[in-house]
Design an enzyme around this catalytic site. Sequence first.
Site, short mmCIF file in Angstrom:
data_model
loop_
_atom_site.label_atom_id
_atom_site.label_comp_id
_atom_site.label_asym_id
_atom_site.label_seq_id
_atom_site.Cartn_x
_atom_site.Cartn_y
_atom_site.Cartn_z
N PRO A 103 1.37 -1.24 -0.15
CA PRO A 103 -0.07 -0.39 0.10
C PRO A 103 0.95 1.27 0.07
O PRO A 103 1.91 1.27 0.38
CB PRO A 103 -0.69 -0.63 1.37
CG PRO A 103 -0.29 -1.16 2.28
CD PRO A 103 0.66 -2.32 0.60
N ASN A 104 0.37 2.15 -0.82
CA ASN A 104 0.70 3.32 -0.71
C ASN A 104 2.18 3.92 -1.71
O ASN A 104 2.83 4.99 -2.10
CB ASN A 104 0.90 3.51 0.51
CG ASN A 104 -0.26 3.94 1.70
OD1 ASN A 104 -1.25 4.38 1.23
ND2 ASN A 104 -0.35 3.43 2.78
N ARG A 135 4.76 11.05 -2.07
CA ARG A 135 5.04 10.88 -1.08
C ARG A 135 5.95 10.85 -0.03
O ARG A 135 7.32 10.15 0.03
CB ARG A 135 4.05 9.43 -0.89
CG ARG A 135 4.38 8.62 0.44
CD ARG A 135 4.04 7.09 0.65
NE ARG A 135 4.13 6.58 1.75
CZ ARG A 135 4.39 5.58 2.35
NH1 ARG A 135 4.26 4.82 1.58
NH2 ARG A 135 3.81 4.86 3.54
N TYR A 170 11.32 8.14 1.31
CA TYR A 170 10.61 7.93 0.46
C TYR A 170 11.76 7.90 -1.24
O TYR A 170 11.91 6.82 -2.44
CB TYR A 170 9.67 6.93 0.49
CG TYR A 170 9.24 6.37 1.44
CD1 TYR A 170 8.07 7.22 2.16
CD2 TYR A 170 9.79 5.06 1.76
CE1 TYR A 170 7.31 7.09 2.92
CE2 TYR A 170 8.62 4.79 2.73
CZ TYR A 170 8.20 5.05 3.49
OH TYR A 170 7.43 5.00 4.67
N ASN A 212 7.60 -5.91 -0.85
CA ASN A 212 8.19 -4.58 -0.06
C ASN A 212 6.48 -4.85 0.00
O ASN A 212 5.52 -3.84 -0.54
CB ASN A 212 8.33 -2.92 -0.61
CG ASN A 212 8.16 -2.12 0.28
OD1 ASN A 212 7.19 -2.18 0.76
ND2 ASN A 212 9.13 -1.13 0.15
N ALA A 219 3.03 -1.45 4.33
CA ALA A 219 2.41 -1.28 6.30
C ALA A 219 1.68 -2.85 6.38
O ALA A 219 2.06 -2.64 7.56
CB ALA A 219 1.19 -0.15 6.23
N GLU A 221 12.32 -9.96 1.69
CA GLU A 221 11.94 -8.65 2.04
C GLU A 221 12.97 -7.61 2.21
O GLU A 221 13.40 -7.01 2.72
CB GLU A 221 11.36 -9.04 3.83
CG GLU A 221 11.15 -7.49 4.48
CD GLU A 221 10.69 -7.82 6.11
OE1 GLU A 221 10.09 -6.44 6.82
OE2 GLU A 221 11.10 -9.12 6.63
N HIS A 241 12.69 -2.60 2.29
CA HIS A 241 11.88 -1.95 2.15
C HIS A 241 12.92 -0.67 2.25
O HIS A 241 14.48 -0.30 1.88
CB HIS A 241 11.89 -1.35 4.01
CG HIS A 241 10.89 -2.72 4.63
ND1 HIS A 241 9.91 -2.49 4.70
CD2 HIS A 241 11.33 -3.78 5.20
CE1 HIS A 241 8.79 -3.92 5.49
NE2 HIS A 241 9.96 -4.68 5.63
N ARG A 294 12.89 3.97 12.28
CA ARG A 294 11.79 4.76 12.69
C ARG A 294 11.04 4.34 14.00
O ARG A 294 11.28 3.31 14.83
CB ARG A 294 11.15 4.70 11.06
CG ARG A 294 11.82 4.95 10.05
CD ARG A 294 11.19 4.80 9.08
NE ARG A 294 10.26 5.45 8.99
CZ ARG A 294 9.09 5.31 8.05
NH1 ARG A 294 9.03 4.42 6.83
NH2 ARG A 294 7.90 5.88 8.11
C1 DHK Z 1 7.09 2.19 3.26
C2 DHK Z 1 5.69 1.98 3.91
O1 DHK Z 1 4.61 2.54 3.15
C3 DHK Z 1 5.74 1.82 5.43
O2 DHK Z 1 4.78 1.00 5.85
C4 DHK Z 1 6.83 1.33 5.61
C5 DHK Z 1 8.07 1.11 3.38
C6 DHK Z 1 8.47 0.90 5.38
C7 DHK Z 1 9.50 1.37 3.40
O3 DHK Z 1 10.82 2.05 3.66
O4 DHK Z 1 9.80 1.09 1.74
O5 DHK Z 1 7.31 1.20 7.17
#
Ligand code: DHK
Length: 143
Positions: free
Chosen positions: A11-12, A19, A24, A73, A76, A97, A99, A106
């Site tokens: 998500p997102n 974002r 990011y 990835n 959340a 995995e 991120h 964090r």
């Molecule tokens: C991406 C997200 O959306 C967060 O919920 C995670 C992760 C971190 C990232 O660092 O790619 O905490």
Amino acid sequence: MSKPIYVLNGPNLNRLGTREPHIYGNDTLADVERLCRSEAGNQAIEFRQTNSETQLIEWVHEAIDAGSGIIINPAAYTFTSLALFDALKMFPGPIIELHISNIHKREAFYHHSYVSKVATAVIAGLGAKGYAAAIRAMRDLVK
Ligand code: DHK
């Protein structure tokens, strides 16, 4: 030719580029996909993103039959989804995995990952370049 590597995004992540760029970065998800495809070379990859937990789980099920490895990835859902953990437990191949940010630097609610329990390896904090590192590592694992 080995089965495709599944690169799954949660998500997102479709909002990458705008974002929270201080966390990011400025690369968009399309930039990340291009990076993965160039790093993969002639190795087939399936690159996908969804904001839906159900869809993410269904792609893991698809990869159980059709994929050689999973780079995920989960965003959340990393910290909330037992269902995703259960799905990944059924995957017979290597799982990386990933991120973009270093989740361990964090907020505390980003410190406990359900996915790490079933992951072969974890990459966190390398930014978008982490995807390229994951592809290189996965190509080696599925060789
Ligand atoms: C991406 C997200 O959306 C967060 O919920 C995670 C992760 C971190 C990232 O660092 O790619 O905490």
